[in-house]
Design a protein around this motif. Structure first.
Motif, PDB file in Angstrom:
ATOM      1  N   LEU A   1       8.864  -9.484  15.988  1.00  0.00           N
ATOM      2  CA  LEU A   1       9.105  -9.299  14.559  1.00  0.00           C
ATOM      3  C   LEU A   1      10.594  -9.383  14.231  1.00  0.00           C
ATOM      4  N   ARG A   2      11.396  -8.909  15.161  1.00  0.00           N
ATOM      5  CA  ARG A   2      12.842  -8.899  14.933  1.00  0.00           C
ATOM      6  C   ARG A   2      13.451 -10.299  14.842  1.00  0.00           C
ATOM      7  N   VAL A   3      12.724 -11.295  15.357  1.00  0.00           N
ATOM      8  CA  VAL A   3      13.225 -12.656  15.173  1.00  0.00           C
ATOM      9  C   VAL A   3      12.379 -13.404  14.153  1.00  0.00           C
ATOM     10  N   GLY A   4      11.608 -12.648  13.402  1.00  0.00           N
ATOM     11  CA  GLY A   4      10.861 -13.268  12.309  1.00  0.00           C
ATOM     12  C   GLY A   4       9.496 -13.798  12.702  1.00  0.00           C
ATOM     13  N   LEU A   5       9.026 -13.458  13.908  1.00  0.00           N
ATOM     14  CA  LEU A   5       7.719 -13.957  14.323  1.00  0.00           C
ATOM     15  C   LEU A   5       6.655 -12.860  14.236  1.00  0.00           C
ATOM     16  N   GLY A   6       6.543 -12.300  13.063  1.00  0.00           N
ATOM     17  CA  GLY A   6       5.497 -11.302  12.867  1.00  0.00           C
ATOM     18  C   GLY A   6       4.174 -11.996  12.626  1.00  0.00           C
ATOM     19  N   MET A   7       3.206 -11.203  12.243  1.00  0.00           N
ATOM     20  CA  MET A   7       1.901 -11.797  12.010  1.00  0.00           C
ATOM     21  C   MET A   7       1.641 -11.823  10.511  1.00  0.00           C
ATOM     22  N   ASN A   8       1.299 -12.995  10.030  1.00  0.00           N
ATOM     23  CA  ASN A   8       1.133 -13.172   8.605  1.00  0.00           C
ATOM     24  C   ASN A   8       0.205 -12.129   7.994  1.00  0.00           C
ATOM     25  N   TYR A   9      -0.932 -11.966   8.625  1.00  0.00           N
ATOM     26  CA  TYR A   9      -1.954 -11.066   8.092  1.00  0.00           C
ATOM     27  C   TYR A   9      -1.437  -9.633   8.006  1.00  0.00           C
ATOM     28  N   VAL A  10      -0.846  -9.173   9.086  1.00  0.00           N
ATOM     29  CA  VAL A  10      -0.347  -7.798   9.098  1.00  0.00           C
ATOM     30  C   VAL A  10       0.758  -7.629   8.057  1.00  0.00           C
ATOM     31  N   ASN A  11       1.644  -8.605   7.984  1.00  0.00           N
ATOM     32  CA  ASN A  11       2.717  -8.526   7.000  1.00  0.00           C
ATOM     33  C   ASN A  11       2.183  -8.452   5.579  1.00  0.00           C
ATOM     34  N   LYS A  12       1.156  -9.244   5.310  1.00  0.00           N
ATOM     35  CA  LYS A  12       0.591  -9.242   3.956  1.00  0.00           C
ATOM     36  C   LYS A  12      -0.010  -7.887   3.622  1.00  0.00           C
ATOM     37  N   ILE A  13      -0.706  -7.325   4.597  1.00  0.00           N
ATOM     38  CA  ILE A  13      -1.315  -6.016   4.355  1.00  0.00           C
ATOM     39  C   ILE A  13      -0.225  -4.967   4.110  1.00  0.00           C
ATOM     40  N   ILE A  14       0.826  -5.036   4.898  1.00  0.00           N
ATOM     41  CA  ILE A  14       1.888  -4.046   4.720  1.00  0.00           C
ATOM     42  C   ILE A  14       2.566  -4.245   3.361  1.00  0.00           C
ATOM     43  N   ALA A  15       2.711  -5.505   2.980  1.00  0.00           N
ATOM     44  CA  ALA A  15       3.281  -5.772   1.655  1.00  0.00           C
ATOM     45  C   ALA A  15       2.365  -5.217   0.569  1.00  0.00           C
ATOM     46  N   ASN A  16       1.070  -5.368   0.746  1.00  0.00           N
ATOM     47  CA  ASN A  16       0.115  -4.786  -0.196  1.00  0.00           C
ATOM     48  C   ASN A  16       0.335  -3.298  -0.322  1.00  0.00           C
ATOM     49  N   LEU A  17       0.523  -2.678   0.833  1.00  0.00           N
ATOM     50  CA  LEU A  17       0.643  -1.237   0.844  1.00  0.00           C
ATOM     51  C   LEU A  17       1.895  -0.786   0.102  1.00  0.00           C
ATOM     52  N   TYR A  18       3.000  -1.434   0.405  1.00  0.00           N
ATOM     53  CA  TYR A  18       4.232  -1.040  -0.286  1.00  0.00           C
ATOM     54  C   TYR A  18       4.155  -1.395  -1.766  1.00  0.00           C
ATOM     55  N   GLY A  19       3.459  -2.480  -2.059  1.00  0.00           N
ATOM     56  CA  GLY A  19       3.410  -2.927  -3.446  1.00  0.00           C
ATOM     57  C   GLY A  19       2.427  -2.140  -4.279  1.00  0.00           C
ATOM     58  N   ALA A  20       1.162  -2.137  -3.848  1.00  0.00           N
ATOM     59  CA  ALA A  20       0.123  -1.539  -4.687  1.00  0.00           C
ATOM     60  C   ALA A  20      -0.248  -0.140  -4.225  1.00  0.00           C
ATOM     61  N   GLY A  21       0.182   0.237  -3.031  1.00  0.00           N
ATOM     62  CA  GLY A  21      -0.123   1.577  -2.574  1.00  0.00           C
ATOM     63  C   GLY A  21      -1.239   1.638  -1.554  1.00  0.00           C
ATOM     64  N   ASN A  22      -1.884   0.509  -1.331  1.00  0.00           N
ATOM     65  CA  ASN A  22      -2.932   0.513  -0.314  1.00  0.00           C
ATOM     66  C   ASN A  22      -3.177  -0.894   0.208  1.00  0.00           C
ATOM     67  N   ASN A  23      -3.851  -0.965   1.341  1.00  0.00           N
ATOM     68  CA  ASN A  23      -4.066  -2.252   2.005  1.00  0.00           C
ATOM     69  C   ASN A  23      -4.846  -3.233   1.155  1.00  0.00           C
ATOM     70  N   MET A  24      -5.758  -2.703   0.327  1.00  0.00           N
ATOM     71  CA  MET A  24      -6.606  -3.575  -0.464  1.00  0.00           C
ATOM     72  C   MET A  24      -5.865  -4.115  -1.681  1.00  0.00           C
ATOM     73  N   GLY A  25      -4.697  -3.577  -1.932  1.00  0.00           N
ATOM     74  CA  GLY A  25      -3.936  -4.023  -3.093  1.00  0.00           C
ATOM     75  C   GLY A  25      -4.495  -3.532  -4.406  1.00  0.00           C
ATOM     76  N   MET A  26      -5.129  -2.352  -4.378  1.00  0.00           N
ATOM     77  CA  MET A  26      -5.729  -1.804  -5.605  1.00  0.00           C
ATOM     78  C   MET A  26      -4.677  -1.079  -6.430  1.00  0.00           C
ATOM     79  N   GLN A  27      -4.538  -1.461  -7.677  1.00  0.00           N
ATOM     80  CA  GLN A  27      -3.624  -0.730  -8.554  1.00  0.00           C
ATOM     81  C   GLN A  27      -4.259   0.596  -8.965  1.00  0.00           C
ATOM     82  N   GLU A  28      -3.457   1.444  -9.608  1.00  0.00           N
ATOM     83  CA  GLU A  28      -3.931   2.801  -9.867  1.00  0.00           C
ATOM     84  C   GLU A  28      -5.213   2.832 -10.689  1.00  0.00           C
ATOM     85  N   LEU A  29      -5.287   1.981 -11.717  1.00  0.00           N
ATOM     86  CA  LEU A  29      -6.482   2.012 -12.567  1.00  0.00           C
ATOM     87  C   LEU A  29      -7.725   1.608 -11.763  1.00  0.00           C
ATOM     88  N   ALA A  30      -7.555   0.591 -10.961  1.00  0.00           N
ATOM     89  CA  ALA A  30      -8.689   0.130 -10.145  1.00  0.00           C
ATOM     90  C   ALA A  30      -9.126   1.220  -9.188  1.00  0.00           C
TER      91      ALA A  30
END
Ligand code: HEM
Ligand code: SF4
Ligand code: SF4
Ligand code: SF4
Lengths: 245, 538
Positions: B174-203
């Motif tokens: 990961l430190r040289v940029g070779l992470g895993m797309n899927y895992v990165n997306k899920i983590i981005a979901n989590l930081y962005g929407a608060g959970n892996n599924m990308g559910m916003q608060e209303l949902a």
């Protein structure tokens, strides 16, 4: 004294001692200096007595391995047991303590010599066979062959070499494998007043191989008896013994 | 998690609408791709190919200095082979590099060459090898063919845990940029929407509301809503400040595995628990464990922060495997000291049953039920007994997977460790074979798995191997058998109980399973507890 005898019998022993003890301290200190950020949680038996018992059995009889990979256990366990007996046997070459203990329980000097030649030789042969078993296993099993590098075979060949030369000495019955001669020699080394070692080529080969093994011990996979205290091995045997009912 | 102090509850009557913004809302609302770029994952840098080997060594050095497990495992292995045939990926693919010790060797050879005296002196004789981009390719393939399930470590005489090396290797990549797309997306979901599924608060609140309504429709009872609404008609809600319990489900339970969420809500309702849920702690999973300690801690901390903000006395984690492993191992050590207790929903439910606080009627579930031990619960967190206790009380016919394939010997489902992606489907199906076979051999109708990732994997795995087995959580079954005053038995359960059944040996039809079993005993000499051999519901 020839150059070879001087090197193997007088110079190398000091290198061995420093590398062996220094090596272990260096490795252990190195490991201890690394933090353990995520201690993997396992449940231990509650009582201290039970913990001690389980740890002792984990180290002495490899119960985990017995349960889970019996073929390997049949090579590895006898191998380590006779290895331990051999190490104790070699203790006689440095100190009187084993002999004194045997005498205290009623052995005569002759009795001890007899024990040494019969028991020692048997153990030596078992050792040879056990190593051979491990080697054959490594060569014939596809899985092992796949993951082995040259050194993995070499260690076993090396052990065979040590065992073969050792056994040869016994069968030939070299007179200077006499305890007193060897004790004198080793105490000369320990007190920094080395005297000439026996010069028989078979003995020197045995001695050279053994020393090189000891030097490599802390720096190779043979560090595993220390490693087991740092890995999860003992913890697992604590847990699994409890849960396999 | 025993000696945590209890927090005194003085903030009981804070107005829930006057709270500071919860952590998840500090993150901008954007697409995962955009967020990925913006976050840059703190420690990730896209390193050009030429410089990678050099940078990898730097990252390796850091990992070796940070975690004792890595060096000790690399040094201690005797190549004895006891682990070789224990890995489900090796069994499924027969690729030699999927043998655990051989997988580790990919890392070890570089370690030897660059970090050990032996390797510098003896080189390839002891299997040492220079770090190159080719080696890196192998790393990418094989460290992403490991679910970090630890089965190998159980069989190793030294307990060497390949999962730890996999984690280290992934972090280094990961430190040289070779992470895993899927895992990165899920983590981005989590930081962005608060959970892996990308559910916003209303949902999120909608989904909780949906579960409450399902319960009302099916059972005719009104369960307590784990949040506060300004108006009863509102869709939006807030977590209850000062509730006793914060329930943190894997977000998949609010999305696909709703029966598990319903089961949990029924348990809380029947026990009369004062609990809440929160969008800021709407994810029990922690994908950080699949590649990076930094994220691992950060994601876990969000739950701790929210629990503190709400002043709860206890956090209960839902049916998530790796999330519980992560929480159990780090929550106190990395994000403590804690003001609250931490418990798993299975432990909690078991205790309620033991204490008689909830009642289950196991006669409602007659089909043969079996259990898959998620490796993260079994080997990662030693959570083994509660689910068995619960299932023995929630189902008439609970049968275990063979002992050499269950508990800590369980096979991984093949979809864990961040591999639950379409791209790896072939590998997942091959790796899932041993687990699928173990379950097939039980002859069950229902498979209970207390892990959201396992569920997702088994939903694909079972049809792939032509197994007609219903997949759900442990709580799903609790939800069917739980006895609540004034509630009617859900229609679906009733049908299954009383529903018509057929004897597969002579095609005779019966009005209920019991009748069919009686018939099977009389006509075919099949004892009642093996009735499933003959009778099937229609
Ligand atoms: C503490 C418990 C120990 C355990 C569980 C253990 C386990 C093992 C295992 C599984 C092997 C692999 C056998 C194979 O090659 O297939 C092995 C090899 C070996 N062990 Fe141990 N061992 C222990 C202690 C020791 C000790 C105290 C020594 C003495 C120095 C030792 C020396 C060796 C040697 C020389 C080998 C052969 C190397 C080889 O197979 O290539 N071990 N051990
Ligand atoms: S942790 Fe699991 S997947 Fe990884 S090597 Fe070990 S057995 Fe295989
Ligand atoms: S079982 Fe352990 S010591 Fe043996 S090869 Fe596997 S990792 Fe190495
Ligand atoms: S998904 Fe389940 S079986 Fe697979 S790694 Fe995770 S806990 Fe283990």
């Amino acid at each position: 004294m020839s150059v070879i005898v001087t090197f193997v019998g007088i110079i190398l022993p000091y290198i061995t001692i420093v590398a062996f003890f220094g090596g272990f301290i260096y490795r252990i200190k190195g490991w201890l200096s690394i933090p353990v950020p995520m201690p993997i949680s396992v449940t231990y038996p509650q009582s201290r007595g039970e913990q001690v018992k389980n740890i002792a059995s984990a180290i002495l009889i490899f119960p985990d391995l017995f349960r889970k990979d019996r073929n390997l256990w049949f090579g590895a366990w006898p191998f380590h047991v006779v290895l331990a007996i051999i190490i104790i046997g070699h203790w006689r070459l440095f100190m009187d303590i084993p002999d004194r203990i045997l005498m205290a329980i009623g052995y005569t000097t002759q009795g001890i010599e007899h024990l040494s030649s019969v028991f020692g030789t048997t153990v030596g042969i078992i050792f040879f066979i056990a190593v051979l078993y491990l080697l054959v296993r490594r060569i014939t099993q596809v899985t092992l062959r796949n993951m082995s590098n040259p050194a993995d075979y070499f260690v076993l060949l090396w052990l065979l070499g040590i065992a073969a030369t050792g056994l040869t000495m016994r069968f030939v019955g070299l007179p200077y494998t006499n305890i007193a001669t060897m004790q004198n020699y080793f105490w000369g080394i320990f007190t920094l007043h080395p005297i000439a070692p026996p010069t028989d080529p078979i003995f020197l080969t045995h001695y050279l191989l053994a020393q090189l093994l000891l030097i490599s011990l802390p720096f190779s996979k043979l560090i595993h008896p220390i490693g087991i205290f740092f890995t999860q091995g003992i913890k697992h045997s604590l847990v699994v013994q409890k849960q396999v009912r | 998690m025993s000696n945590m102090s209890e927090k005194d509850m003085s903030e009981k009557d804070v107005n829930p609408f006057d709270l500071p913004p919860s952590p998840s809302k500090e993150m901008p609302n954007m697409s995962p791709e955009k967020l990925l770029k913006k976050l840059a994952f703190k420690n990730i840098e896209m390193v050009p190919e030429k410089e990678r080997p050099q940078k990898i060594l730097k990252a390796m050095e850091a990992v070796l200095k940070e975690r004792r497990s890595v060096a000790t495992y690399l040094d201690t292995c005797t190549k004895c082979g006891a682990c070789a045939e224990r890995c489900h990926f090796y069994i499924g693919t027969e690729d030699p590099y999927n043998m655990p010790a051989h997988r580790v060797d990919l890392f070890r050879k570089v370690y030897k060459k660059h970090f050990t005296i032996g390797g510098k002196l003896l080189g390839s004789f002891i299997g040492a090898e220079e770090m190159t981009n080719e080696v890196l390719e192998e790393w990418r393939k094989y460290f992403y063919s490991c679910t970090e399930c630890r089965r190998c470590s159980i069989f190793c005489p030294f307990g060497i845990d390949t999962a730890e090396i996999t984690m280290a290797a992934r972090e280094v990549m990961l430190r040289v940029g070779l992470g895993m797309n899927y895992v990165n997306k899920i983590i981005a979901n989590l930081y962005g929407a608060g959970n892996n599924m990308g559910m916003q608060e209303l949902a999120f609140w909608n989904s909780v509301q949906f579960c409450a309504e399902e319960i009302k429709d099916e059972m005719g009872i009104e369960v307590e809503f784990p949040g506060v609404k300004e108006n009863p008609e509102d869709k939006m809600a807030k977590p209850k400040v000062g509730a006793e319990i914060l329930y943190v489900p894997p977000s998949a339970d609010l999305f696909v595995n709703v029966d598990t969420q319903i089961g949990a809500m029924l348990v809380f309702h029947a026990a009369g628990a004062d609990y809440t849920m929160s969008h800021s702690a709407s994810e029990a999973a922690d994908f950080g464990i699949f590649q990076d300690y930094v994220d691992l801690k950060e994601i876990n901390k969000r739950v701790v922060d929210e629990a503190n903000r709400l002043g709860v006395k206890k956090v209960i984690y839902g049916e998530c495997g790796h999330g519980w492993r992560a929480a159990k191992n780090i929550i106190e050590a990395w994000n403590g000291p804690l003001n609250f207790k931490v418990e798993h929903i299975l432990e909690y439910t078991e205790r309620l049953i033991r204490e008689g606080k909830i009642k289950l009627d196991k006669s409602r579930v007659k089909e043969v039920v079996t259990l898959h031990d998620p490796c993260n619960l079994a080997r990662g967190a030693k959570l083994l007994e509660p689910q068995r206790y619960i299932l023995r009380h929630a189902a008439t016919n609970f049968k275990e997977v063979a002992p050499e394939k269950s508990r800590e010997y369980t096979f991984c489902c093949g979809g864990g460790g961040g591999l639950l992606t379409e791209e790896l489907m072939d590998l997942r199906m091959k790796g899932g074979k041993p687990a699928a076979e173990a379950i097939r051999d039980v002859g069950a109708k229902i498979l209970a798995v207390p892990c959201a990732i396992c569920k997702a994997q088994f939903h694909v795995l079972m049809p792939y191997y032509n197994l007609d087995i219903e997949v759900g959580g442990v709580l799903d079954i609790v939800g069917k058998s739980i006895v609540i005053e004034g509630a009617k038995v859900p229609e679906e359960v009733e049908e299954a109980m009383a529903g018509k059944s057929k004897c597969s040996l002579c095609d005779a039809e019966f009005s209920s399973m019991d009748k069919c079993c009686e018939h099977a005993e009389k006509e075919h000499k099949i004892s009642k507890d093996q009735c499933n051999m003959a009778c099937e519901s229609m």
